[in-house]
Design a protein around this motif. Structure first.
Motif, PDB file in Angstrom:
ATOM      1  N   ARG A  63       0.833  -1.269  -0.161  1.00 52.44           N
ATOM      2  CA  ARG A  63      -0.074  -0.005   0.016  1.00 52.44           C
ATOM      3  C   ARG A  63       0.978   1.148  -0.128  1.00 52.44           C
ATOM      4  NH1 ARG A  63      -3.411  -3.212   3.972  1.00 52.44           N
ATOM      5  NH2 ARG A  63      -5.160  -3.898   2.464  1.00 52.44           N
ATOM      6  N   LYS A  64       1.818   1.256   0.965  1.00 48.47           N
ATOM      7  CA  LYS A  64       2.772   2.515   0.792  1.00 48.47           C
ATOM      8  C   LYS A  64       3.518   2.640  -0.518  1.00 48.47           C
ATOM      9  CE  LYS A  64       4.354   1.983   5.484  1.00 48.47           C
ATOM     10  NZ  LYS A  64       5.056   1.471   6.596  1.00 48.47           N
ATOM     11  N   ASN A  65       3.562   1.370  -1.400  1.00 43.55           N
ATOM     12  CA  ASN A  65       4.396   1.700  -2.545  1.00 43.55           C
ATOM     13  C   ASN A  65       3.282   1.870  -3.714  1.00 43.55           C
ATOM     14  OD1 ASN A  65       6.533   0.843  -1.795  1.00 43.55           O
ATOM     15  ND2 ASN A  65       6.597  -1.200  -2.495  1.00 43.55           N
ATOM     16  N   GLY A  66       1.877   2.106  -3.349  1.00 44.86           N
ATOM     17  CA  GLY A  66       1.075   2.847  -4.063  1.00 44.86           C
ATOM     18  C   GLY A  66       0.184   1.638  -4.871  1.00 44.86           C
ATOM     19  N   ILE A  67       0.205   0.209  -4.381  1.00 40.37           N
ATOM     20  CA  ILE A  67      -0.449  -0.945  -4.936  1.00 40.37           C
ATOM     21  C   ILE A  67      -2.093  -0.746  -4.138  1.00 40.37           C
ATOM     22  CG2 ILE A  67      -1.069  -3.310  -5.340  1.00 40.37           C
ATOM     23  CD1 ILE A  67       1.495  -2.091  -6.741  1.00 40.37           C
ATOM     24  N   ARG A  68      -3.110  -0.534  -5.011  1.00 37.17           N
ATOM     25  CA  ARG A  68      -4.402  -0.618  -4.424  1.00 37.17           C
ATOM     26  C   ARG A  68      -4.965  -1.928  -3.799  1.00 37.17           C
ATOM     27  NH1 ARG A  68      -7.818   3.911  -8.209  1.00 37.17           N
ATOM     28  NH2 ARG A  68      -6.499   5.750  -7.913  1.00 37.17           N
ATOM     29  N   LEU A  69      -5.257  -1.987  -2.702  1.00 41.02           N
ATOM     30  CA  LEU A  69      -5.818  -3.395  -2.352  1.00 41.02           C
ATOM     31  C   LEU A  69      -6.740  -2.985  -1.140  1.00 41.02           C
ATOM     32  CD1 LEU A  69      -2.377  -5.042  -1.481  1.00 41.02           C
ATOM     33  CD2 LEU A  69      -3.921  -5.782  -3.180  1.00 41.02           C
ATOM     34  N   THR A  70      -8.035  -3.658  -1.193  1.00 38.20           N
ATOM     35  CA  THR A  70      -8.732  -3.759  -0.306  1.00 38.20           C
ATOM     36  C   THR A  70      -8.617  -4.202   1.286  1.00 38.20           C
ATOM     37  OG1 THR A  70      -9.941  -5.854  -0.614  1.00 38.20           O
ATOM     38  CG2 THR A  70     -10.786  -3.920  -2.249  1.00 38.20           C
ATOM     39  N   GLU A  71      -9.212  -3.815   2.129  1.00 39.32           N
ATOM     40  CA  GLU A  71      -8.929  -4.342   3.579  1.00 39.32           C
ATOM     41  C   GLU A  71      -9.077  -5.694   3.626  1.00 39.32           C
ATOM     42  OE1 GLU A  71      -7.838  -2.640   6.093  1.00 39.32           O
ATOM     43  OE2 GLU A  71      -7.628  -0.771   4.797  1.00 39.32           O
ATOM     44  N   GLN A  72      -9.923  -6.241   2.878  1.00 38.75           N
ATOM     45  CA  GLN A  72     -10.264  -7.753   2.732  1.00 38.75           C
ATOM     46  C   GLN A  72      -8.886  -8.568   2.221  1.00 38.75           C
ATOM     47  OE1 GLN A  72     -13.509  -9.412   1.049  1.00 38.75           O
ATOM     48  NE2 GLN A  72     -13.208 -11.444   1.773  1.00 38.75           N
ATOM     49  N   GLN A  73      -8.078  -9.232   2.574  1.00 36.63           N
ATOM     50  CA  GLN A  73      -6.847  -9.655   2.371  1.00 36.63           C
ATOM     51  C   GLN A  73      -7.400 -11.011   1.190  1.00 36.63           C
ATOM     52  OE1 GLN A  73      -4.210 -10.326   5.379  1.00 36.63           O
ATOM     53  NE2 GLN A  73      -3.634  -8.355   5.437  1.00 36.63           N
ATOM     54  N   SER A  74      -6.981 -10.795   0.100  1.00 41.44           N
ATOM     55  CA  SER A  74      -7.475 -11.835  -1.036  1.00 41.44           C
ATOM     56  C   SER A  74      -6.296 -12.254  -2.009  1.00 41.44           C
ATOM     57  CB  SER A  74      -8.530 -11.194  -1.915  1.00 41.44           C
ATOM     58  OG  SER A  74      -8.832 -11.857  -3.085  1.00 41.44           O
ATOM     59  N   LEU A  75      -6.306 -13.593  -2.074  1.00 42.66           N
ATOM     60  CA  LEU A  75      -4.999 -14.088  -2.914  1.00 42.66           C
ATOM     61  C   LEU A  75      -5.136 -13.810  -4.141  1.00 42.66           C
ATOM     62  CD1 LEU A  75      -2.830 -15.895  -3.265  1.00 42.66           C
ATOM     63  CD2 LEU A  75      -4.041 -17.882  -3.233  1.00 42.66           C
ATOM     64  N   SER A  76      -6.518 -13.909  -4.661  1.00 44.58           N
ATOM     65  CA  SER A  76      -7.010 -13.504  -6.010  1.00 44.58           C
ATOM     66  C   SER A  76      -6.668 -12.174  -6.511  1.00 44.58           C
ATOM     67  CB  SER A  76      -8.401 -13.813  -6.328  1.00 44.58           C
ATOM     68  OG  SER A  76      -9.357 -13.050  -5.548  1.00 44.58           O
ATOM     69  N   ALA A  77      -6.818 -11.205  -5.601  1.00 41.51           N
ATOM     70  CA  ALA A  77      -6.578  -9.704  -5.850  1.00 41.51           C
ATOM     71  C   ALA A  77      -5.140  -9.479  -6.102  1.00 41.51           C
ATOM     72  CB  ALA A  77      -6.974  -9.032  -4.853  1.00 41.51           C
ATOM     73  N   LEU A  78      -4.233 -10.217  -5.325  1.00 39.42           N
ATOM     74  CA  LEU A  78      -2.750 -10.179  -5.429  1.00 39.42           C
ATOM     75  C   LEU A  78      -2.320 -10.858  -6.592  1.00 39.42           C
ATOM     76  CD1 LEU A  78      -1.378 -11.309  -1.774  1.00 39.42           C
ATOM     77  CD2 LEU A  78      -1.592  -9.116  -2.718  1.00 39.42           C
ATOM     78  N   LEU A  79      -2.944 -11.983  -7.140  1.00 36.98           N
ATOM     79  CA  LEU A  79      -2.440 -12.442  -8.290  1.00 36.98           C
ATOM     80  C   LEU A  79      -2.949 -11.777  -9.390  1.00 36.98           C
ATOM     81  CD1 LEU A  79      -3.489 -16.200  -7.559  1.00 36.98           C
ATOM     82  CD2 LEU A  79      -1.455 -15.341  -7.889  1.00 36.98           C
ATOM     83  N   ARG A  80      -3.912 -11.214  -9.372  1.00 40.53           N
ATOM     84  CA  ARG A  80      -4.388  -9.752 -10.480  1.00 40.53           C
ATOM     85  C   ARG A  80      -3.322  -8.852 -10.455  1.00 40.53           C
ATOM     86  NH1 ARG A  80      -9.703 -10.775  -8.490  1.00 40.53           N
ATOM     87  NH2 ARG A  80      -9.622  -9.135  -7.314  1.00 40.53           N
ATOM     88  N   ASN A  81      -2.588  -8.511  -9.648  1.00 34.76           N
ATOM     89  CA  ASN A  81      -1.789  -7.502  -9.616  1.00 34.76           C
ATOM     90  C   ASN A  81      -0.285  -7.736 -10.004  1.00 34.76           C
ATOM     91  OD1 ASN A  81      -2.395  -4.491  -8.386  1.00 34.76           O
ATOM     92  ND2 ASN A  81      -3.447  -6.046  -6.993  1.00 34.76           N
ATOM     93  N   ARG A  82      -0.197  -8.971 -10.251  1.00 37.02           N
ATOM     94  CA  ARG A  82       1.197  -9.368 -10.795  1.00 37.02           C
ATOM     95  C   ARG A  82       1.437  -8.697 -12.069  1.00 37.02           C
ATOM     96  NH1 ARG A  82       1.331 -15.914 -10.517  1.00 37.02           N
ATOM     97  NH2 ARG A  82      -0.765 -15.445 -11.639  1.00 37.02           N
ATOM     98  N   PRO A  83       0.738  -8.586 -13.206  1.00 36.96           N
ATOM     99  CA  PRO A  83       1.341  -7.739 -14.334  1.00 36.96           C
ATOM    100  C   PRO A  83       1.606  -6.499 -14.255  1.00 36.96           C
ATOM    101  CG  PRO A  83      -0.745  -9.427 -14.844  1.00 36.96           C
ATOM    102  CD  PRO A  83      -0.699  -9.285 -13.241  1.00 36.96           C
ATOM    103  N   ILE A  84       0.823  -5.726 -13.389  1.00 33.80           N
ATOM    104  CA  ILE A  84       0.955  -4.363 -13.098  1.00 33.80           C
ATOM    105  C   ILE A  84       2.242  -4.302 -12.354  1.00 33.80           C
ATOM    106  CG2 ILE A  84      -0.030  -2.236 -11.985  1.00 33.80           C
ATOM    107  CD1 ILE A  84      -2.778  -3.599 -12.021  1.00 33.80           C
ATOM    108  N   VAL A  85       2.568  -5.111 -11.335  1.00 33.87           N
ATOM    109  CA  VAL A  85       3.738  -4.710 -10.477  1.00 33.87           C
ATOM    110  C   VAL A  85       5.041  -5.197 -11.511  1.00 33.87           C
ATOM    111  CG1 VAL A  85       5.084  -6.054  -8.690  1.00 33.87           C
ATOM    112  CG2 VAL A  85       2.807  -5.357  -8.296  1.00 33.87           C
ATOM    113  N   LEU A  86       4.825  -6.153 -12.351  1.00 33.94           N
ATOM    114  CA  LEU A  86       6.199  -6.609 -13.027  1.00 33.94           C
ATOM    115  C   LEU A  86       6.322  -5.473 -14.033  1.00 33.94           C
ATOM    116  CD1 LEU A  86       5.619 -10.307 -13.671  1.00 33.94           C
ATOM    117  CD2 LEU A  86       7.401  -9.095 -12.191  1.00 33.94           C
ATOM    118  N   SER A  87       5.236  -4.861 -14.658  1.00 37.10           N
ATOM    119  CA  SER A  87       5.621  -3.774 -15.778  1.00 37.10           C
ATOM    120  C   SER A  87       5.668  -2.324 -15.418  1.00 37.10           C
ATOM    121  CB  SER A  87       4.326  -3.952 -16.858  1.00 37.10           C
ATOM    122  OG  SER A  87       3.084  -3.470 -16.245  1.00 37.10           O
TER     123      SER A  87
END
Length: 502
Positions: free
Chosen positions: A236-260
């Motif tokens: 979150r400090k690095n600017g990745i938008r994540l909901t309060e509910q910790q979700s594995l699927s949400a993290l997996l969806r963020n992989r392409p954004i983080v890598l690029s």
């Protein structure tokens, strides 16, 4: 006295006549169709009707596809026992190319999808050979699964396409993808409440059994969650938008954004994903599967592995506590509950779990308790079961060599053992298709019983609510598909016809 099918190529007095099966088959013979019929009500008998019709026409070969070796062998045996034709072959990856080249010339071929797709690509066999192609467990025709590649090969073919499933996907996108790829023009559906089906259904009583994690697992769970919280804070400090509910699927969806776009978040993201998997396995499966997962993850190395397994005090302490618990013989509170359930009901019991290490754990624990148990897993990996061993295992379970069978996903689809009195979900699944497939293994000849084990305040509870929502959505999917297909009937362009569905 039951009435039997009287049809050319069908063995006399072999298949009971049921109007709903005849009507479903009639629709499938007329047009590319998906047959939706609850498990245990004879989808294979519907296929037999269609196959017999196409044999009578003599217009070409018949290809019957099923996703597992156990299931494709089951279909092969069913056709051999109930058709008068001898020219039926079984093709799997365990046959050599030379042998397959001969087998592909048979009139009826039962095959696994991977080998059928590969041999079509090799041009060892041609789509032109077939007048009828049956896709069992057709809900798998999404993404890169082998059914998709086969469907592409038959795109310009005149062969009749028939799909079979106990339930359609709950997601519109997946349902639409199946329609498009297989050029489906109708859905032939029956439910357990359909008037012509009701006389043949057996009730399945479902019980949701809650268990508390033992204190040792709760302490480990708290430490792992603390390690996970740290990664979420960094992301979150690095600017990745994540909901309060910790979700594995949400993290997996963020992989392409983080890598690029946000490479500095790669380590906390990939570490968080790894922690999620470890936590889910601990919560749903217990100490030994958790430790085995950690050992494999550490050996693979990769981004953030050293940071997690050597430098993270919360996670390293969690592993230490897990080892101590293992030394004391502590695994999961589901194990004693399993023993209690199995001993409360006579007859055969089928246990489903999604994780192979969990299969080994359950098997070892049941054997220690003096309960005869067998294992049914896929062929992948050094410990996997080859086709012959899978078939032998199922046969031993049918014959009572062991009373309990512990299976992964390979046992969910199509496994036909009529005498199973009880099915137990060791873990829950966030999928309407898999839930229905698992549940359908009981309640075939008599009232069935389904028990779902849920560890309180864990991923089991999350999956329970996801599964309920998807089950509700799946129930209406057949009607939705039918309405759209009827609305667009007569429109030649499949794209135009399916856009309305989206």
């Amino acid at each position: 006295m039951p009435e039997f099918i009287e049809k050319k190529y069908v063995q006399k007095d072999s298949i009971e006549k049921r109007d709903y099966q005849t009507n479903l088959a009639t629709q499938a013979i007329k047009e590319n169709c998906i047959v939706v019929l609850p498990t245990g009500l004879g989808k294979t008998a519907v296929a037999l009707h269609v196959i017999a019709e196409y044999l009578s026409r003599g217009s070409g070969g018949i290809l019957f596809l099923a996703p597992t070796r156990v299931l494709v062998n089951q279909h092969y045996e069913f056709l051999k026992n109930n058709l008068t034709i001898e020219d039926i072959s079984l093709i799997t990856g365990e046959d050599t190319i030379q042998n397959r080249a001969k087998l592909w010339t048979s009139t009826i071929i039962c095959a696994t999808p991977e080998i059928a797709r590969n041999d079509l690509e090799r041009e060892l066999v041609s789509p032109k050979q077939f007048s009828l192609v049956i896709f069992d467990e057709v809900h798998r025709t999404v993404g890169e699964y082998a059914y998709s590649g086969i469907a592409q090969r038959f795109e310009n073919s005149s062969a009749r396409i028939v799909g079979m499933t106990a339930t359609l996907p709950s997601e519109k996108e997946k349902a639409t993808e199946i329609l498009t790829k297989l050029r489906i023009t109708s859905v032939a559906e029956r439910t357990e409440d359909s008037e012509d089906v009701r006389p043949y259904t057996q009730k399945t009583n479902t019980e949701w059994v809650n268990v508390e994690l033992p204190p040792e697992l709760k302490e480990i769970q708290t430490l792992i969650k603390s390690a996970l919280d740290q990664r979420y804070d960094t992301l979150r400090k690095n600017g990745i938008r994540l909901t309060e509910q910790q979700s594995l699927s949400a993290l997996l969806r963020n992989r392409p954004i983080v890598l690029s776009q946000n490479r500095r978040s790669a380590k906390p993201l990939f570490t968080a994903i790894r922690i999620h998997y470890a936590l889910n396995i601990l919560e749903a499966h217990g100490i030994t599967p958790f430790l085995k997962f950690c050992a494999r993850a550490k050996a693979k190395k990769g981004i953030g592995v050293k940071d997690l397994f050597e430098l993270d005090t919360n996670f390293t302490k969690a592993i230490g506590l897990a080892r101590d618990a293992q030394m004391q013989g502590i695994e999961h509170s589901k194990i004693p509950k399993l023993k209690e359930i199995i001993e409360s009901v006579p007859g055969k019991v089928l246990i489903f779990t999604s994780y192979r290490d969990s299969v080994d754990l359950i098997h070892d624990q049941l054997v220690k308790l003096g309960i005869p148990a067998g294992i049914l897993i896929g062929k992948a990996g050094a410990t996997g079961l080859k086709q012959k061993k899978q078939i032998e295992t199922v046969q031993n379970f049918r014959e009572g060599v062991f009373r309990v069978l512990i299976a992964t996903r390979v046992g969910e689809e199509g496994l036909d053992i009529a005498e199973v009195n009880q099915v137990i979900f060791y873990d829950n699944v966030p999928s309407s298709v898999r839930f229905i497939q698992r549940r359908g293994r009981t309640g075939r000849k008599d009232t069935g019983k389904l028990v779902v084990l849920i560890a309180k305040n864990t991923i089991d509870e999350t999956y329970y609510w996801i599964g309920r929502r998807k089950m509700t959505a799946a129930k209406s999917m057949g009607n939705q598909m039918t309405q759209v297909l009827e609305k667009n009937q007569g429109i030649e362009s499949k794209k135009t016809g399916l856009d309305a569905f989206l």
